[in-house]
Design an enzyme around this catalytic site. Structure first.
Site: not given
Length: 812
Positions: A754, A787
């Site tokens: 991210k 995740r």
């Protein structure tokens, strides 16, 4: 000025009683530059139902991509609940800034004997904050009446009078007609007033307001109540002049169908709203404490009915349920007609009278006498709501009903049984201790005295003042500490921070057992929060035996990291096999990207992407747990039918059907804290404390899932790293991920590749190593699931963290 000082200054205004007229509010707003003059306002009056209707209007209008402010009263736990923008409470910083700005003015007016009241000042805060947040629409719930209420300082574009009963007669008048006339003064200049009134009340409303739109079973907007669909929702049909809506609503009762019709009509006066948006908005309008079913064995209902009319409506809704004995927990304010309220309710088999923790509460012995006169033989008198509810639940069999009612204040205290969280605080040094104390609004002097005692086990929660006093006394006797919020208003719950060793906490829980005021219940919650004398949990899911690795398999052309790599079924199966070989615990299959600017995928297209992949993976003999990453209930249903095991909803239950699909298939569901899906990089969200605020918002989503029939071990919470948070806030979430244990649910961290890693100097193509580092931190902090895209590297990180914490777990 600190937050507790600002809040205390507001609560201090409660010593000034209500008075008719809008002049005081108008003067205060003028001092602030008249922030209300540019607002588009919907104003809602009524004896009952105005709060529910306001919430429904807000929910519908938010579905049109508008920014919506909502002002309601009273609050349950936190005064900031009264002022919300897009569902989020006014921040502590904003409230403190407001009070600091107006305090000289309040002092000046107070010296002249003309101080604004608490409600007038809260109304000003709402309008000031809505202007500051540039809301598209502000929805205001009237306090008392209409003509002289503080909210009537605005010029609404749409208004309603939901219902009229005899109430506040000393202020509004002695007859239904007088009260209806007063309320009808909220009518807008350029639109018909919307109303659910009938008979003499409707005649009076028409006479005052002129043009009206009637809503009800025989109204111009016809409402049909189709009864309870399940324990949580009811079916309704709304027929307008040129529109029709069939939907479910999360509140029960024919009168709520009328409220929904009023809300739908108001929303259409403000915006162009289609039937689908109306249906979805009404279904998502959850409103705590309004016939809220929190358990089914026994049937446990919380309803804030506070006058005879509301009690009569409550009785009609209760008739829709089958139960054996009725156990009534009843607490009310002293200025209510208790005998008429008791007469309107079903005759209980047992009543437990109690007193909410504020001066206005009627004596529980007096209430017991009211029910004695009403013919109830089995009566139990308790001073606290918690204890009365405990006794009722202990006495009730699985097929009985426990009803808590009489006042929203009673309901608010009872509801903490299901909503209160005990947040373990990670405290490594003095700075961490100071942060924990500051977050509970402890005074500066208290922080200075106590910060050195907090570098061990620290837990924050919210309790009543008398509970706080007992906890402080007992912790001090044990050599521990208990710091209490500087808030001083009677009846408000106080944040407390408990500090001590595990031994001290264990001795405290032993002392609390058998104590009154709900402290025995708190002892059990404390043991669970600190894992004191807790039984071993049987292993059913992969994350119950240490941190599980969830591998991402996007069958999409446009996902931000691996879009287009695995959208062919053969490629998806091959990658699933690679992840299994690398040690993956869960395969997460997604058919729609949530990256900024991602295109919306239809239900049919998303199903066509994920279902063949799931079926092919199962046909290949892969038995690994499969989750489906979707925000659409229809896709979730199809995926589960195809062989998926877990739902991963990045929208945080935006689709109201999602929680029921999970309950129907009895599968775990990931509930993520998400502001926008897909991500809107231009939406700048302000948090007081990102972890506390996200926990605060997730707890209601968890409760929604729980009310649908899921157990907390099946509800996985995801704080939404990167979704509506800055990079610094995302790292704060990662570093404090253990605090999400307070929700009693497994915790997932989704951080892979991210943009937050740009904060530490990593460009988009070099975030793999940073992801692995973050995985190690998450595993060390106790995350149940990580995740990730790169399974092999992150499985290694999880195992290293496990080995560091428990070296013997890898010994042969």
């Amino acid at each position: 000025m600190q937050y507790h000082e600002a809040a205390n200054a507001l609560f201090d205004l409660r010593r000034y009683g209500p008075r008719p007229g809008t002049e005081s509010t108008a003067d205060l707003l003028a001092h602030l530059g008249d922030p209300h003059e540019g607002l588009t306002v919907v104003q809602i009056a009524g004896s009952n139902g105005k709060g529910s209707t306001a919430r429904m209007v807000e929910s519908v209008l938010r579905g049109t991509d508008r920014t919506v402010g909502l002002y309601t009263s009273p609050h349950f736990e936190d005064v900031r609940e009264r002022v919300r923008v897009d569902g989020r409470k006014v921040t502590r910083n904003a409230l403190t800034e407001f009070v600091e700005t107006v305090q000289p003015y309040l002092t000046e007016r107070g010296a002249a004997g003309e101080s604004p009241t608490f409600f007038e000042t809260m109304t000003a805060i709402a309008l000031w904050y809505f202007d500051r947040q540039e809301v598209d629409v502000a929805v205001l719930e009237v306090g008392i009446g209409g003509k002289y209420d503080a909210t009537s300082v605005v010029d609404p574009v749409a208004s309603a009078v939901t219902s009229v009963t005899l109430e506040h007669t000393s202020v509004l008048g002695d007859t239904i007609e007088e009260i209806a006339t007063d309320k009808a003064h909220v009518a807008p200049d350029d639109a018909p007033l919307v109303t659910g009134t009938t008979g003499d009340a409707l005649d009076a409303v028409r006479k005052q307001a002129g043009e009206v739109v009637t809503v009800g079973p025989d109204g111009e907007v016809e409402t049909t109540y189709e009864g309870r669909v399940d324990g949580a929702e009811a079916g309704i049909v709304l027929d307008g002049p040129d529109w029709r809506v069939e939907t479910r609503i999360p509140v029960l009762g024919e009168f709520q169908a009328v409220n929904a019709g009023i809300a739908a009509t108001l929303a259409q006066q403000v915006a162009d709203v289609d039937a689908e948006t109306l249906a979805r908005g009404l279904r998502n309008a959850h409103w705590p404490g309004r016939f809220e079913v929190l358990s089914e064995a026994p049937l446990t209902v919380l309803d804030g009915a506070h006058n005879p009319g509301a009690c009569e409506k409550l009785a009609t809704v209760l008739d829709e349920f089958d139960y054996d004995d009725l156990h009534l927990v009843f607490g009310a304010m002293h200025d209510k007609d208790h005998a008429e309220m008791a007469a309107a309710l079903p005759t209980p088999d047992a009543v437990y009278t109690c007193e909410p923790n504020l001066d206005r509460a009627e004596d529980s012995a007096v209430l017991a006498r009211v029910f004695e006169d009403a013919g109830v033989a089995d009566r139990t008198v308790r001073t606290s709501v918690d204890t009365a509810l405990d006794r009722a639940l202990e006495a009730a069999d699985a097929d009985d009903c426990v009803l808590v009612t009489g006042s929203l204040f009673t309901v608010a205290e009872a509801r903490t049984r299901w909503t209160r969280v005990e947040i373990p605080k990670t405290v490594r040094d003095l700075d961490d201790a100071r942060d924990a104390l500051e977050s509970a609004s402890v005074t500066e002097g208290g922080i200075w005295r106590m910060r050195g005692k907090g570098v061990h086990r620290v837990l924050k929660t919210r309790v009543q003042k008398r509970q706080a006093s007992y906890l402080k006394e007992e912790m001090l006797s044990l050599g521990g500490e208990c710091a209490v919020s500087g808030l001083e208003n009677e009846g408000e719950r106080l944040d407390v921070v408990l500090m001590g060793t595990l031994s001290q906490f264990k001795r405290l829980t032993d002392k609390l057992d058998g104590q009154p005021y709900g402290l025995a219940q708190f002892a059990g919650e404390l043991r669970e929060a600190l894992d004191i004398q807790q039984p071993d949990t049987p292993t059913e899911y992969p994350w119950q035996d240490g941190t599980a690795v969830m591998g991402i398999l996007n069958v999409t052309p446009d996902s931000f990291h691996d879009g287009g790599e695995y959208d062919a079924v053969d490629a998806a199966v091959a990658h699933a096999e690679e992840m299994v070989d690398a040690g993956v615990d869960i395969i997460d299959i997604g058919g729609e990207s949530t990256r900024p600017g991602a295109e919306v995928v239809t239900v049919a297209d998303e199903i066509d992407r994920v279902v063949p992949a799931i079926e092919a993976i199962r046909d290949a003999g892969i038995e690994t747990t499969i989750s489906v990453d979707t925000r659409k209930a229809a896709v979730a249903r199809a995926a589960l039918a195809a062989g998926a095991d877990v739902l991963n909803d990045v929208s945080g239950l935006e689709d109201p059907e999602m929680r029921f699909v999970a309950a129907e298939f009895d599968v775990p569901i990931v509930v993520m804290h998400s502001i926008d899906t897909p991500v809107d990089p231009d939406n700048d969200i302000e948090y007081d404390d990102v972890v506390d605020d996200v926990i605060d918002q997730l707890r209601e989503q968890v409760l929604l899932a729980e009310k649908a029939g899921l157990d907390r071990e099946q509800i996985i919470v995801d704080p939404g790293v990167g979704f509506g948070k800055t990079a610094a806030e995302s790292f704060d979430l990662l570093g404090r991920i253990d605090e999400f244990r307070a929700l009693g649910c497994p915790v997932l961290v989704g951080h892979s590749h991210k943009s937050m890693f740009g904060y530490v100097g990593r460009d988009a193509d070099e975030r793999g190593h940073a992801t692995v580092a973050a995985t190690a931190i998450a595993a060390d902090r106790g995350a149940d699931i990580v995740r990730v895209h790169d399974v092999q590297e992150n499985v290694a990180a999880v195992r290293v963290a496990k080995a560091a914490n428990d070296p013997d777990s890898f010994s042969s």
